[in-house]
Design an enzyme around this catalytic site. Sequence first.
Site, PDB file in Angstrom:
ATOM      1  N   HIS A 181       0.876  -1.177   0.000  1.00 36.84           N
ATOM      2  CA  HIS A 181       0.000   0.000   0.000  1.00 36.84           C
ATOM      3  C   HIS A 181       0.914   1.227   0.000  1.00 36.84           C
ATOM      4  O   HIS A 181       2.025   1.173   0.529  1.00 36.84           O
ATOM      5  CB  HIS A 181      -0.829  -0.060   1.285  1.00 36.84           C
ATOM      6  CG  HIS A 181      -1.900   0.978   1.409  1.00 36.84           C
ATOM      7  ND1 HIS A 181      -1.646   2.261   1.820  1.00 36.84           N
ATOM      8  CD2 HIS A 181      -3.238   0.904   1.206  1.00 36.84           C
ATOM      9  CE1 HIS A 181      -2.791   2.938   1.864  1.00 36.84           C
ATOM     10  NE2 HIS A 181      -3.772   2.139   1.497  1.00 36.84           N
ATOM     11  N   ASP A 188       2.980  -4.505   7.926  1.00 33.91           N
ATOM     12  CA  ASP A 188       1.745  -3.751   7.749  1.00 33.91           C
ATOM     13  C   ASP A 188       0.608  -4.759   7.943  1.00 33.91           C
ATOM     14  O   ASP A 188       0.327  -5.570   7.065  1.00 33.91           O
ATOM     15  CB  ASP A 188       1.729  -3.132   6.347  1.00 33.91           C
ATOM     16  CG  ASP A 188       0.422  -2.415   6.055  1.00 33.91           C
ATOM     17  OD1 ASP A 188      -0.531  -2.548   6.858  1.00 33.91           O
ATOM     18  OD2 ASP A 188       0.346  -1.732   5.021  1.00 33.91           O
ATOM     19  N   GLN A 248      -4.571  -5.216   6.912  1.00 34.38           N
ATOM     20  CA  GLN A 248      -5.541  -6.141   6.294  1.00 34.38           C
ATOM     21  C   GLN A 248      -5.465  -7.534   6.886  1.00 34.38           C
ATOM     22  O   GLN A 248      -6.233  -8.419   6.483  1.00 34.38           O
ATOM     23  CB  GLN A 248      -5.303  -6.226   4.780  1.00 34.38           C
ATOM     24  CG  GLN A 248      -5.463  -4.914   4.045  1.00 34.38           C
ATOM     25  CD  GLN A 248      -6.910  -4.423   3.999  1.00 34.38           C
ATOM     26  OE1 GLN A 248      -7.852  -5.143   4.327  1.00 34.38           O
ATOM     27  NE2 GLN A 248      -7.086  -3.184   3.594  1.00 34.38           N
ATOM     28  N   LYS A 250     -10.653  -0.779  10.162  1.00 36.58           N
ATOM     29  CA  LYS A 250     -10.792  -1.956   9.292  1.00 36.58           C
ATOM     30  C   LYS A 250     -11.168  -3.188  10.098  1.00 36.58           C
ATOM     31  O   LYS A 250     -11.325  -4.281   9.570  1.00 36.58           O
ATOM     32  CB  LYS A 250      -9.483  -2.215   8.542  1.00 36.58           C
ATOM     33  CG  LYS A 250      -9.131  -1.100   7.568  1.00 36.58           C
ATOM     34  CD  LYS A 250      -7.922  -1.475   6.758  1.00 36.58           C
ATOM     35  CE  LYS A 250      -7.267  -0.278   6.105  1.00 36.58           C
ATOM     36  NZ  LYS A 250      -8.025   0.313   5.016  1.00 36.58           N
ATOM     37  N   CYS A 286      -4.801   2.477  -3.596  1.00 36.12           N
ATOM     38  CA  CYS A 286      -3.547   2.994  -3.011  1.00 36.12           C
ATOM     39  C   CYS A 286      -2.412   1.998  -3.197  1.00 36.12           C
ATOM     40  O   CYS A 286      -1.573   1.826  -2.299  1.00 36.12           O
ATOM     41  CB  CYS A 286      -3.718   3.344  -1.536  1.00 36.12           C
ATOM     42  SG  CYS A 286      -4.879   4.660  -1.258  1.00 36.12           S
TER      43      CYS A 286
HETATM   44  N1  PMP Z   1      -1.919  -0.739   4.629  1.00 36.69           N
HETATM   45  C1  PMP Z   1      -2.854  -1.424   4.003  1.00 36.69           C
HETATM   46  C2  PMP Z   1      -2.533  -2.784   3.473  1.00 36.69           C
HETATM   47  C3  PMP Z   1      -4.129  -0.883   3.846  1.00 36.69           C
HETATM   48  O1  PMP Z   1      -5.068  -1.564   3.202  1.00 36.69           O
HETATM   49  C4  PMP Z   1      -4.395   0.405   4.362  1.00 36.69           C
HETATM   50  C5  PMP Z   1      -5.752   1.051   4.202  1.00 36.69           C
HETATM   51  N2  PMP Z   1      -6.308   0.926   2.938  1.00 36.69           N
HETATM   52  C6  PMP Z   1      -3.372   1.071   5.025  1.00 36.69           C
HETATM   53  C7  PMP Z   1      -2.151   0.466   5.154  1.00 36.69           C
HETATM   54  C8  PMP Z   1      -3.569   2.431   5.609  1.00 36.69           C
HETATM   55  O2  PMP Z   1      -4.461   2.384   6.653  1.00 36.69           O
HETATM   56  P1  PMP Z   1      -5.040   3.719   7.287  1.00 36.69           P
HETATM   57  O3  PMP Z   1      -5.469   4.575   6.147  1.00 36.69           O
HETATM   58  O4  PMP Z   1      -6.162   3.247   8.099  1.00 36.69           O
HETATM   59  O5  PMP Z   1      -3.968   4.346   8.050  1.00 36.69           O
END
Ligand code: PMP
Length: 415
Positions: free
Chosen positions: A132, A209, A212, A235, A373
């Site tokens: 991401h 990270d 997910q 999430k 993203c």
């Molecule tokens: N890493 C991953 C794999 C994600 O899917 C996301 C959110 N789409 C993020 C990081 C960022 O999370 P947040 O916007 O809640 O900080």
Amino acid sequence: MTETATATLPGFDVEAVRRDFPALQQRVHGAPLVYLDNAASSQTPRAVIEAIVAYYENDRSNVHRGVHELSQRATAKYESARGRVQRFLNAGGPEEIIWTRGATESINLVAASWGRTHVAEGDDVLISAMEHHSNIVPWQILCQEKGANLRVIPMNEAGELRLETLDELLTPRTRIVAVTQVSNALGTVNPIRQIAQMAHDVGAVCIVDGAQAAPHMPVDVQELGCDFFALSGHKMCGPTGIGALYARRALLEEMPPYQSGGDMIASVSFEKTVYNDLPYRFEAGTPMIAGAIGMGAAVEYLEAIGMSRIASYEQDLLSYGAASLSSIGGFRPIGTARHKAGVLSFEIEGLHPADLGTILDRQGIALRIGHHCAEPVMRFYGVSATTRASLAFYNTRADFDALAVAIETAKEILA
Ligand code: PMP
């Protein structure tokens, strides 16, 4: 709804679970809501909403600073929520859990604090091809600042990391390995234990990270062997604007502050500031108190169902969803890794994702169209966007049946 449309795991009553989520009860554009955008943000159960309301109605005050009753109650709830997250991740102690705004801030904290003090010119930071943007850009900025190199673990056509390349990519110059446990664009589950071990073998730290992963499977940071683990409350049925960073105590102890100000200090004079103990040293300013309390309630809710049961139920649903979508003419899955969680990304030949998304929305189906993203992933597959259905434990087989019918309708409309 028929019995076979919902019951897929003995003892798991998905209809009862669904009743816990007020937002799932609505109709959208006249159709029952089918919510398949969980990778972007999940829905909130009543227990979480009630925990937030209780704080605002009864305990609303600041934490750590007050001798009065309300502040003590707020502090107790805030710290108890930290303990819940600690147990949820099996961290060694509550001081290893830092509250943040979400996974993004958790990763930025590590880059700004551990990264700035340990990465030097000519060093390597290793990420993967399926990250991401929030696990790419902070490392890119760090590397630019330090004159370090950003290296990338490649993936194959199925969307699996090519781990055989690690023998060459990992060197004594590698300081940080930052990898996602589950890809938000592809659903791939990566073998973190193995990657963390290999990172440690060359003296690097491993940051995961987990945005997910944490909503979909049991996570044990000690078992994974990682040094840092980032997660997002929103999430995993918690509120927006809250998340956490797990960090190994030994690393936290020698890390400089990330942000500075109130609450992160033990004493301040114009000559010298002594920092507070862990974890408060990394929580400057008034925190997202209601968010932390809500996230604690979310973790409690998930644990009451059981993360192993959630994982089993969702695995079955993912297979069902993949099979039902693959019977649609022109369906092309994007991301076919052997080990996946939560995400079905795809294209329908001849249909522009934006048109498809609009027509699905008119039928009450919420899913995500876009690059998620993860632009490097889109570039790898030669697409500008995918359609992504992402599930949670409150989704049903009937949701995927409805999605398949709605796609067929979209094909007719757009033909
Ligand atoms: N890493 C991953 C794999 C994600 O899917 C996301 C959110 N789409 C993020 C990081 C960022 O999370 P947040 O916007 O809640 O900080």
